[in-house]
Enzyme design. Structure first.
Site, PDB file in Angstrom:
ATOM      1  N   ASP A  59     -26.552  11.339  36.545  1.00  0.00           N
ATOM      2  CA  ASP A  59     -26.989  11.250  37.936  1.00  0.00           C
ATOM      3  C   ASP A  59     -26.906  12.605  38.624  1.00  0.00           C
ATOM      4  O   ASP A  59     -27.604  12.848  39.605  1.00  0.00           O
ATOM      5  CB  ASP A  59     -26.134  10.210  38.669  1.00  0.00           C
ATOM      6  N   ASN A  93     -22.141  10.397  35.598  1.00  0.00           N
ATOM      7  CA  ASN A  93     -22.978   9.295  35.110  1.00  0.00           C
ATOM      8  C   ASN A  93     -22.245   7.991  35.382  1.00  0.00           C
ATOM      9  O   ASN A  93     -21.139   7.986  35.919  1.00  0.00           O
ATOM     10  CB  ASN A  93     -23.271   9.471  33.613  1.00  0.00           C
ATOM     11  N   ARG A 116     -33.224   1.580  40.266  1.00  0.00           N
ATOM     12  CA  ARG A 116     -32.032   2.376  40.136  1.00  0.00           C
ATOM     13  C   ARG A 116     -32.248   3.334  38.966  1.00  0.00           C
ATOM     14  O   ARG A 116     -33.256   3.281  38.285  1.00  0.00           O
ATOM     15  CB  ARG A 116     -30.784   1.516  39.946  1.00  0.00           C
ATOM     16  N   GLY A 117     -31.253   4.274  38.788  1.00  0.00           N
ATOM     17  CA  GLY A 117     -31.454   5.336  37.821  1.00  0.00           C
ATOM     18  C   GLY A 117     -31.936   6.576  38.570  1.00  0.00           C
ATOM     19  O   GLY A 117     -32.884   6.509  39.379  1.00  0.00           O
ATOM     20  N   ALA A 118     -31.268   7.696  38.317  1.00  0.00           N
ATOM     21  CA  ALA A 118     -31.489   8.895  39.135  1.00  0.00           C
ATOM     22  C   ALA A 118     -32.959   9.318  39.267  1.00  0.00           C
ATOM     23  O   ALA A 118     -33.470   9.434  40.392  1.00  0.00           O
ATOM     24  CB  ALA A 118     -30.636  10.042  38.600  1.00  0.00           C
TER      25      ALA A 118
HETATM   26  O1  MRU Z   1     -26.140   2.727  39.348  1.00  0.00           O
HETATM   27  P1  MRU Z   1     -27.349   3.122  38.551  1.00  0.00           P
HETATM   28  O2  MRU Z   1     -27.897   1.991  37.728  1.00  0.00           O
HETATM   29  O3  MRU Z   1     -28.385   3.800  39.377  1.00  0.00           O
HETATM   30  O4  MRU Z   1     -26.774   4.219  37.510  1.00  0.00           O
HETATM   31  C1  MRU Z   1     -27.689   4.781  36.619  1.00  0.00           C
HETATM   32  C2  MRU Z   1     -27.066   5.718  35.659  1.00  0.00           C
HETATM   33  O5  MRU Z   1     -25.885   6.020  35.675  1.00  0.00           O
HETATM   34  C3  MRU Z   1     -28.005   6.384  34.681  1.00  0.00           C
HETATM   35  O6  MRU Z   1     -27.358   6.636  33.474  1.00  0.00           O
HETATM   36  C4  MRU Z   1     -28.494   7.705  35.273  1.00  0.00           C
HETATM   37  O7  MRU Z   1     -28.978   7.477  36.563  1.00  0.00           O
HETATM   38  C5  MRU Z   1     -29.562   8.343  34.438  1.00  0.00           C
HETATM   39  S1  MRU Z   1     -31.028   7.485  34.546  1.00  0.00           S
HETATM   40  C6  MRU Z   1     -32.126   8.312  33.577  1.00  0.00           C
END
Ligand code: MRU
Length: 348
Positions: free
Chosen positions: A239, A249, A45-47
């Site tokens: 995101d 985010n 996970r994470g963009a």
């Molecule tokens: O639901 P997730 O864990 O994918 O959410 C991730 C976030 O909100 C992060 O802050 C965002 O993706 C940036 S990652 C560099």
């Protein structure tokens, strides 16, 4: 050095982030559909990490094409991208990576490349997307580190670390690692980030490994910490950033931004340009994911809430641009008005 997703000849290797910090388990995903499931189910996970994983999934799907007709391959690619694109709606890196891979295919086809050559070209470009992401983080760490005062405590929300990207630095945690690399004394306050606890499980884990001092709090403690003067800056990831600088985010980020404004604390967003959606005019147009309510009513198999309770589980929120003091990208630090500064970064 953490690199949460990797290409291999056996398939796409993914660190199962659902099991962290108590278990470090690597999965080898053998098909694009398994990679898509890994994105949907938040194995990764994470963009930026979602973008890199999607590119590897698409390359794997093309590699496994058994036909001999290039138009059939193109149809297969369209289907693979459709399946991959349906995994999660908010992180624009997913769609950025799909578009990039489709353009790479179209160019290779137009250049008259054979199916065998195209398979290799797609793998090479997926790896390039990965390398470019890591390089963008290194630059974000450099530019962002300069914004962090020595002897300061930075609050962060969710996990925008190496786990959430192509690896090594992270975006928000990259800024913190960058400041440390610049010789600054920096401590971190990590919001636990209910309901999925990316802060408690992932950010805390990453920073402990780097010996960067970190204190874990519940999300509803951030206002109290700011009021007590314990926070000198806030750094988060994103995101999707709209063309006007509105920032999507993890749910709870907007709350932190309002509190930071109230207490005169700088609120910084760190993200690569692959997270900036210039086709999205404002935050109002950003699709906000809603996830399974069980993420709120249960922690693993422990039921917290009564049967049948009405639940909302928004996974992200939008912080309006007026609450964002800077957007740190690989091209430098963007300041208000973001509609101009972000556009200039794409034109450079
Ligand atoms: O639901 P997730 O864990 O994918 O959410 C991730 C976030 O909100 C992060 O802050 C965002 O993706 C940036 S990652 C560099």
């Amino acid at each position: 050095m953490i690199i949460p997703v990797q290409w291999s000849d056996e398939g796409v290797k993914m660190l199962d982030q659902r099991l962290l910090p108590t278990e470090e388990k690597w999965l080898t995903l053998k098909t694009y559909a398994e990679v898509a499931d890994g994105i949907r189910d938040m194995v990764v996970r994470g963009a930026p990490a979602i973008g890199v994983s999607a590119a590897y999934g698409i390359a794997l799907g093309v590699k496994q094409f058994v036909g001999t007709n290039i138009d059939d391959l193109e149809d297969e690619l369209d289907y693979i991208c459709e399946v991959t694109g349906k995994t999660r709606p908010t992180a624009v890196n997913l769609f950025w990576a799909i578009d990039r891979m489709k353009r790479t295919f179209a160019k290779a086809k137009a250049d008259g490349k054979s199916i065998g050559e195209i398979k290799q070209i797609m793998i090479t470009d997926a790896k390039a997307i990965h390398e470019e992401d890591i390089e963008s983080q290194r630059l974000i760490a450099q530019f962002g580190g300069e914004l962090i005062e020595n002897d300061s405590t930075v609050l962060t929300h969710c996990n925008a670390g190496a786990l959430a990207t192509g690896g090594v630095w992270g975006t928000a945690l990259g800024v913190i690692r960058g400041a440390v690399n610049q010789g600054k004394n920096v401590s971190v306050i990590a919001d636990e980030t209910r309901p999925y606890l990316q802060g408690a499980r992932l950010t805390a884990w990453e920073l402990l490994q780097d010996d960067i001092p970190v204190t874990l709090i519940t999300d509803n403690m951030s206002g109290h910490m700011m009021k007590k003067g314990r926070v000198q800056a806030v750094v988060v990831g994103s995101d999707r950033i709209a063309a006007n600088g509105d920032v999507a985010n993890k749910i709870g980020t907007y709350m932190v931004a309002v509190l930071a404004k109230r207490h005169g604390i700088p609120f910084y967003v760190a993200a690569p340009l692959s997270t900036v959606d210039m086709n999205c005019p404002t935050g109002d147009e950003i699709p906000i994911e809603e996830r399974d309510i069980r993420e709120i009513t249960h922690v693993k198999d422990i039921q917290l809430a009564p049967e049948g309770i009405e639940v909302n589980n928004y996974a992200f929120d939008v912080t309006p641009n007026e609450l964002v003091d800077a957007i740190i990208t690989e091209k430098g630090v963007a300041r208000k008005p973001y509609s101009e500064s972000l556009r200039k970064m794409f034109e450079e």
